[in-house]
Motif scaffolding. Structure first.
Motif, mmCIF file in Angstrom:
data_model
loop_
_atom_site.group_PDB
_atom_site.id
_atom_site.type_symbol
_atom_site.label_atom_id
_atom_site.label_comp_id
_atom_site.label_asym_id
_atom_site.label_seq_id
_atom_site.Cartn_x
_atom_site.Cartn_y
_atom_site.Cartn_z
ATOM 1 N N CYS A 206 0.863 -1.181 0.000
ATOM 2 C CA CYS A 206 0.000 0.000 0.000
ATOM 3 C C CYS A 206 0.894 1.224 0.000
ATOM 4 O O CYS A 206 1.894 1.276 0.726
ATOM 5 N N HIS A 209 1.033 5.177 -6.117
ATOM 6 C CA HIS A 209 0.764 4.333 -7.279
ATOM 7 C C HIS A 209 2.055 3.783 -7.885
ATOM 8 O O HIS A 209 2.128 2.595 -8.229
ATOM 9 N N MET A 212 3.402 0.819 -5.865
ATOM 10 C CA MET A 212 2.625 -0.408 -6.021
ATOM 11 C C MET A 212 2.817 -1.010 -7.412
ATOM 12 O O MET A 212 2.859 -2.239 -7.566
ATOM 13 N N ALA A 228 -2.657 -5.487 -3.469
ATOM 14 C CA ALA A 228 -2.399 -4.078 -3.202
ATOM 15 C C ALA A 228 -3.664 -3.401 -2.702
ATOM 16 O O ALA A 228 -4.751 -3.622 -3.246
ATOM 17 N N THR A 230 -5.290 -0.279 -3.005
ATOM 18 C CA THR A 230 -5.178 0.875 -3.893
ATOM 19 C C THR A 230 -5.799 2.113 -3.282
ATOM 20 O O THR A 230 -6.626 2.042 -2.374
ATOM 21 N N GLU A 231 -5.386 3.252 -3.807
ATOM 22 C CA GLU A 231 -5.881 4.535 -3.323
ATOM 23 C C GLU A 231 -6.342 5.364 -4.513
ATOM 24 O O GLU A 231 -5.560 5.654 -5.416
ATOM 25 N N THR A 232 -7.611 5.734 -4.517
ATOM 26 C CA THR A 232 -8.160 6.618 -5.546
ATOM 27 C C THR A 232 -9.062 7.645 -4.868
ATOM 28 O O THR A 232 -9.620 7.376 -3.802
ATOM 29 N N VAL A 246 -10.931 1.839 -11.191
ATOM 30 C CA VAL A 246 -9.585 1.286 -11.350
ATOM 31 C C VAL A 246 -9.546 0.508 -12.651
ATOM 32 O O VAL A 246 -10.415 -0.335 -12.899
ATOM 33 N N CYS A 256 -12.980 1.090 -6.886
ATOM 34 C CA CYS A 256 -12.065 0.929 -5.757
ATOM 35 C C CYS A 256 -12.834 0.765 -4.451
ATOM 36 O O CYS A 256 -12.432 -0.011 -3.588
ATOM 37 N N GLY A 260 -12.728 -3.107 -4.583
ATOM 38 C CA GLY A 260 -11.484 -2.883 -3.846
ATOM 39 C C GLY A 260 -11.816 -2.410 -2.447
ATOM 40 O O GLY A 260 -12.920 -2.642 -1.966
ATOM 41 N N VAL A 268 -4.558 -5.518 -11.966
ATOM 42 C CA VAL A 268 -4.638 -4.069 -12.179
ATOM 43 C C VAL A 268 -3.719 -3.675 -13.336
ATOM 44 O O VAL A 268 -2.593 -4.172 -13.472
ATOM 45 N N TRP A 270 -1.453 -1.367 -14.139
ATOM 46 C CA TRP A 270 -0.640 -0.356 -13.478
ATOM 47 C C TRP A 270 -0.081 0.657 -14.480
ATOM 48 O O TRP A 270 0.198 1.794 -14.157
#
Length: 270
Positions: A206, A209, A212, A228, A230-232, A246, A256, A260, A268, A270
């Motif tokens: 974590c 981006h 990860m 992972a 994720t952060e959005t 995502v 997410c 998520g 994902v 990436w």
């Protein structure tokens, strides 16, 4: 697990090395979060910012009266986080949660599942707090890789050191300026460990981006499964606004906040 929208009572706000803070709040009848889940929160009695902010549940504990106390590890980066850091004991803040899907691999977290690597970048450590505790309780060994720009970014490093060592692992630190641990990126010792045969069967991560994405490439190259958190940016936290999409490798999208925030590293784009 149903989410509860409630008013949490702020118990205390601890100022960590600025701009980081740790907020504890009693949230009544909210169900305990699973590792990787989050809550949507806002500061007390403020007309703006209008939208709540998503925070991983960093820690939690049940009290004798049956209520739940959650801890949120945050960094002041804008008006929303500034309002939370400015809360004082006794204030009541809106809390919606627990939300999202947590770490799937924790379902099988027995010692027989093999050694794990947890990789955090800066405040991304908040998303791995409950996971580290779950692994330590289950007796599953793990190493905690913690990277940041400087020593001040490695908040709660001592907590992760204790957890990893009790589980038979260790804390590995790197900083870009060399003020803590080795100078450089945290992916360097992770790759070195894999090459040296550390025996990781799962990698959890974590953080930013880019971190990860790099961990996903390293895991794929080493043939190691991983997940992972994720952060959005999120508007609602439960799938109504559709603002936290995502992109997936199969060409589709996932939200997410619902599918998520935890995804397999290999699904994902990436």
């Amino acid at each position: 697990m149903a989410a509860l929208d409630s008013r949490g009572e702020v118990l205390d706000v601890q100022a960590l090395p600025l701009p980081y803070f740790l907020l504890r709040a009693r949230v009544g009848a909210m169900e305990p979060a699973e590792p990787g889940q989050f809550v949507m929160v806002a500061g007390a009695n403020r007309p703006e910012p209008y939208l709540r902010r998503a925070f991983s549940v960093y820690d939690q504990e049940a009290t004798p009266d049956g209520s739940l106390v959650i801890s949120l590890l945050g960094k002041v980066i804008g008006r929303g986080t500034e309002a939370l850091a400015a809360c004082v004991p006794g204030e009541r803040i809106p809390v919606l949660g627990p939300l999202g899907t947590g770490f799937h691999s924790v379902v099988d977290h027995s010692p027989e599942s093999g050694r794990a690597a947890l990789v955090a970048g800066g405040i991304g450590s908040a998303g791995l707090g409950l996971l580290a505790q779950a692994l330590e309780r289950a007796g599953r060994s793990f190493d905690f890789f913690y990277g940041g720009r400087s020593a001040e970014d490695l908040v709660e490093a001592e907590t992760f050191r204790r957890l990893s060592e009790r589980a038979g692992g260790r804390l590995v630190k790197t900083t870009e300026d060399g003020s803590a641990g080795e100078r450089g990126l945290i992916t360097t010792p992770l790759e070195a460990g894999l090459r040296a045969g550390a025996g990781y069967t799962t990698i959890f991560t974590c953080g930013p981006h880019g971190l990860m994405a790099a961990v996903a490439r390293i895991a794929a190259a080493g043939g190691v499964a991983g997940e992972a958190a994720t952060e959005t940016p999120m508007g609602c936290g439960y799938g109504a606004c559709l603002g936290c999409a995502v992109t997936l490798k199969n060409g589709g999208y996932a939200l997410c906040c619902r599918q998520g925030p935890v995804f397999r590293l290999d699904e994902v784009a990436w």
